[in-house]
Design an enzyme around this catalytic site. Structure first.
Site, short mmCIF file in Angstrom:
data_model
loop_
_atom_site.label_atom_id
_atom_site.label_comp_id
_atom_site.label_asym_id
_atom_site.label_seq_id
_atom_site.Cartn_x
_atom_site.Cartn_y
_atom_site.Cartn_z
N ASN A 22 -45.34 88.62 42.17
CA ASN A 22 -44.28 88.65 43.37
C ASN A 22 -45.25 88.21 44.64
O ASN A 22 -46.29 88.03 44.56
CB ASN A 22 -43.57 89.78 43.43
CG ASN A 22 -42.31 89.76 44.12
OD1 ASN A 22 -41.64 88.86 44.41
ND2 ASN A 22 -42.03 90.68 45.17
N LYS A 23 -44.43 88.33 45.81
CA LYS A 23 -45.01 88.05 46.73
C LYS A 23 -46.26 88.95 47.34
O LYS A 23 -46.46 90.18 46.80
CB LYS A 23 -43.92 88.21 48.19
CG LYS A 23 -44.76 87.89 49.60
CD LYS A 23 -45.07 86.35 49.41
CE LYS A 23 -44.31 85.29 48.95
NZ LYS A 23 -45.07 84.08 49.04
N ASP A 65 -41.32 86.15 40.98
CA ASP A 65 -41.50 84.77 40.93
C ASP A 65 -41.96 84.43 39.44
O ASP A 65 -41.68 83.35 38.97
CB ASP A 65 -42.60 84.24 41.87
CG ASP A 65 -42.02 84.36 43.45
OD1 ASP A 65 -42.24 85.56 43.75
OD2 ASP A 65 -41.60 83.46 43.80
N ARG A 119 -44.97 73.47 44.15
CA ARG A 119 -45.38 75.13 44.13
C ARG A 119 -45.91 75.43 42.75
O ARG A 119 -44.81 75.37 41.84
CB ARG A 119 -44.43 75.72 44.94
CG ARG A 119 -44.05 75.61 46.52
CD ARG A 119 -43.18 76.38 47.06
NE ARG A 119 -44.06 77.67 47.28
CZ ARG A 119 -43.40 78.71 47.79
NH1 ARG A 119 -41.93 78.86 48.14
NH2 ARG A 119 -44.17 79.89 47.93
N ARG A 145 -36.75 78.60 49.56
CA ARG A 145 -37.80 79.10 48.96
C ARG A 145 -37.04 80.46 47.95
O ARG A 145 -35.97 80.59 48.27
CB ARG A 145 -38.71 80.06 50.11
CG ARG A 145 -37.86 80.43 51.50
CD ARG A 145 -38.40 81.49 51.84
NE ARG A 145 -38.32 82.66 51.08
CZ ARG A 145 -37.58 83.58 50.64
NH1 ARG A 145 -36.35 83.29 51.06
NH2 ARG A 145 -37.64 84.38 49.94
N GLY A 146 -37.84 81.11 47.26
CA GLY A 146 -37.30 82.12 46.18
C GLY A 146 -37.33 81.38 45.06
O GLY A 146 -36.96 80.32 44.70
N ALA A 147 -37.73 82.16 44.10
CA ALA A 147 -37.91 81.44 42.76
C ALA A 147 -36.54 80.85 42.10
O ALA A 147 -36.56 79.63 41.67
CB ALA A 147 -38.51 82.41 41.55
N GLN A 179 -41.00 86.93 55.25
CA GLN A 179 -39.78 86.90 54.82
C GLN A 179 -39.02 88.13 54.82
O GLN A 179 -37.83 88.20 55.03
CB GLN A 179 -40.04 86.32 53.39
CG GLN A 179 -40.46 85.10 53.06
CD GLN A 179 -42.01 84.94 52.94
OE1 GLN A 179 -42.63 85.52 53.37
NE2 GLN A 179 -42.25 84.20 52.05
C1 LIG Z 1 -35.57 86.20 43.79
S1 LIG Z 1 -37.34 85.52 44.15
C2 LIG Z 1 -37.88 86.21 45.58
C3 LIG Z 1 -39.28 85.99 45.61
O1 LIG Z 1 -39.83 84.45 46.06
C4 LIG Z 1 -40.56 84.96 47.33
O2 LIG Z 1 -41.52 84.08 47.36
P1 LIG Z 1 -41.48 82.60 48.56
O3 LIG Z 1 -40.80 83.32 49.62
O4 LIG Z 1 -42.76 82.40 48.92
O5 LIG Z 1 -40.54 81.73 47.76
C5 LIG Z 1 -41.03 86.48 47.00
O6 LIG Z 1 -42.16 86.05 46.10
C6 LIG Z 1 -39.80 87.10 46.53
O7 LIG Z 1 -39.91 88.02 46.07
#
Ligand SMILES: CSC[C@H]1O[C@H](OP(=O)(O)O)[C@H](O)[C@@H]1O
Length: 367
Positions: free
Chosen positions: A253-254, A243, A90, A53-55, A203
């Site tokens: 973002n989240k 993201d 996603r 996960r994470g962009a 997270q």
């Molecule tokens: C470095 S991008 C990290 C970004 O991605 C996370 O979303 P997810 O855990 O749903 O993939 C979150 O928005 C983070 O800030």
């Protein structure tokens, strides 16, 4: 980054098995599990189920997925099918589409016989580029942290607040929001990091795990505590990931990031966003109006995962039977609430002019 002295990336190519391996983040921070990603369905599941996960990490994973697709069937039709199959996993992080588009643009002109090898090489390149981009973000973010430290008594920590996990686990290495933290810690700048739990998937526990493994002092807090801490002068800077950032600097973002930005503005706390350039979507301006916000399964809100009394990783229901849940996974912080964007090319204002000053070639191409 290091886990108990051993360096890891969040994903890597197993050359003996000729397969991608990932850290399956669903079981962290309680269990460290490495799993192969061997089929196209594995790739789709890994992204949607947030095993990765994470962009930036989603983008790198998708590039390896395209490499598998080309190894299986290098035809144009299969390239397009793989693009669609992975792209729909996603909707919000732009890095997924960015990586798939980059792969397709590079592979389409090639003879089919050359595509599998080229695709794997490109996936490796995208992963390595991410590491270097994040390292540079760390250097530029370190300068900002040093400026704050210079205004404090010797030894007093710089107090950062971060939301979600924009750590090395959300990228191939270093992280985006955490890279300045790691660089500052390694440079001897005292830090104290407030880590938002980040409901519903928590997270923040990944961030706490990362920071703990690196020895960075941190405190795990509820999502709703940040405004109070800022009101009482306990936060020197907020730094988050993103993201998708629009060409005018609106930051997606989240979920919950926007509320932190409002509290930061109300309390005069600098609010910075660590922004690798592949996360800029040059095709959109108004983030609130244009960025699709992923709605994830309500189960993630009505239930929470953790270690049970028997030491097993399990889920518990926190809501009454029959209560429905809403689960928008992201929100958009308008650029007016963002103090600055920390990119691999330096820090700029959250504006079209600011981003154009650092990335003129992309800005002009998007006009
Ligand atoms: C470095 S991008 C990290 C970004 O991605 C996370 O979303 P997810 O855990 O749903 O993939 C979150 O928005 C983070 O800030």
């Amino acid at each position: 980054m290091k886990i108990d002295g051993t360096h890891y990336r969040s994903l890597w190519w197993n050359h003996e098995q000729n397969v991608l391996e990932i850290i399956d983040q669903r079981w962290l921070p309680h269990d460290f599990r490495v799993v192969p990603v061997a089929t196209m369905q594995d790739f789709a599941d890994a992204i949607y189920q947030m095993r990765v996960r994470g962009a930036p990490l989603i983008g790198a994973t998708a590039a390896y997925g395209m490499a598998l697709a080309m190894a299986e069937d290098p035809s144009d039709a299969n390239m397009d099918a793989a693009w669609s199959f992975l792209e729909k996993t996603r909707p919000t992080a732009i890095n997924l589409r960015w990586a798939l588009d980059r792969c397709r643009a590079a592979l389409r002109p090639l003879p089919q016989a050359d595509r599998a090898a080229a695709a794997l090489t490109l996936a490796h390149d995208i992963a390595d580029e991410d590491v270097e981009i994040n390292r540079r973000i760390g250097e530029h973010g370190l300068a900002l942290i040093r400026e704050i430290a210079a205004c404090k008594p010797e030894g007093e920590p710089v107090r950062l607040l971060t939301h979600c996990n924009a750590g090395w686990l959300a990228t191939v290495d270093w992280g985006t929001a955490t890279s300045p933290m790691y660089h500052a810690h390694d440079a001897g700048v005292p830090l104290q990091v407030w880590v938002d739990e980040t409901r519903p998937r928590n997270q923040g526990a990944l961030t706490a795990w990362e920071l703990g493994k690196h020895g960075v002092p941190h405190t795990y807090i509820t999502d709703n505590a940040g405004g109070h801490l800022m009101q009482h002068g306990l936060v020197d800077m907020v730094i988050t990931g993103t993201d998708r950032t629009t060409r005018q600097g609106d930051v997606c973002n989240k979920i919950g990031t926007y509320l932190k930005a409002l509290a930061a503005r109300d309390n005069g706390v600098p609010f910075y966003v660590a922004l690798p350039s592949p996360t800029i979507d040059w095709t959109v301006r108004d983030g609130v109006a244009e960025i699709p916000i992923e709605e994830r399964d309500a189960f993630e809100v009505t239930h929470v995962q953790g270690i049970t009394g028997t030491g097993e990783i399990g889920m518990v229901q926190v809501t009454p039977d029959g209560t429905s849940g809403g689960n928008p996974a992201f929100d958009v912080t308008p650029n007016r609430l963002v103090t600055g964007l920390i990119t691999e090319r330096g820090v700029c204002n959250a504006s079209a002019e600011g981003l154009a000053s650092l990335f003129p070639e992309f800005s002009k191409a998007a006009e």
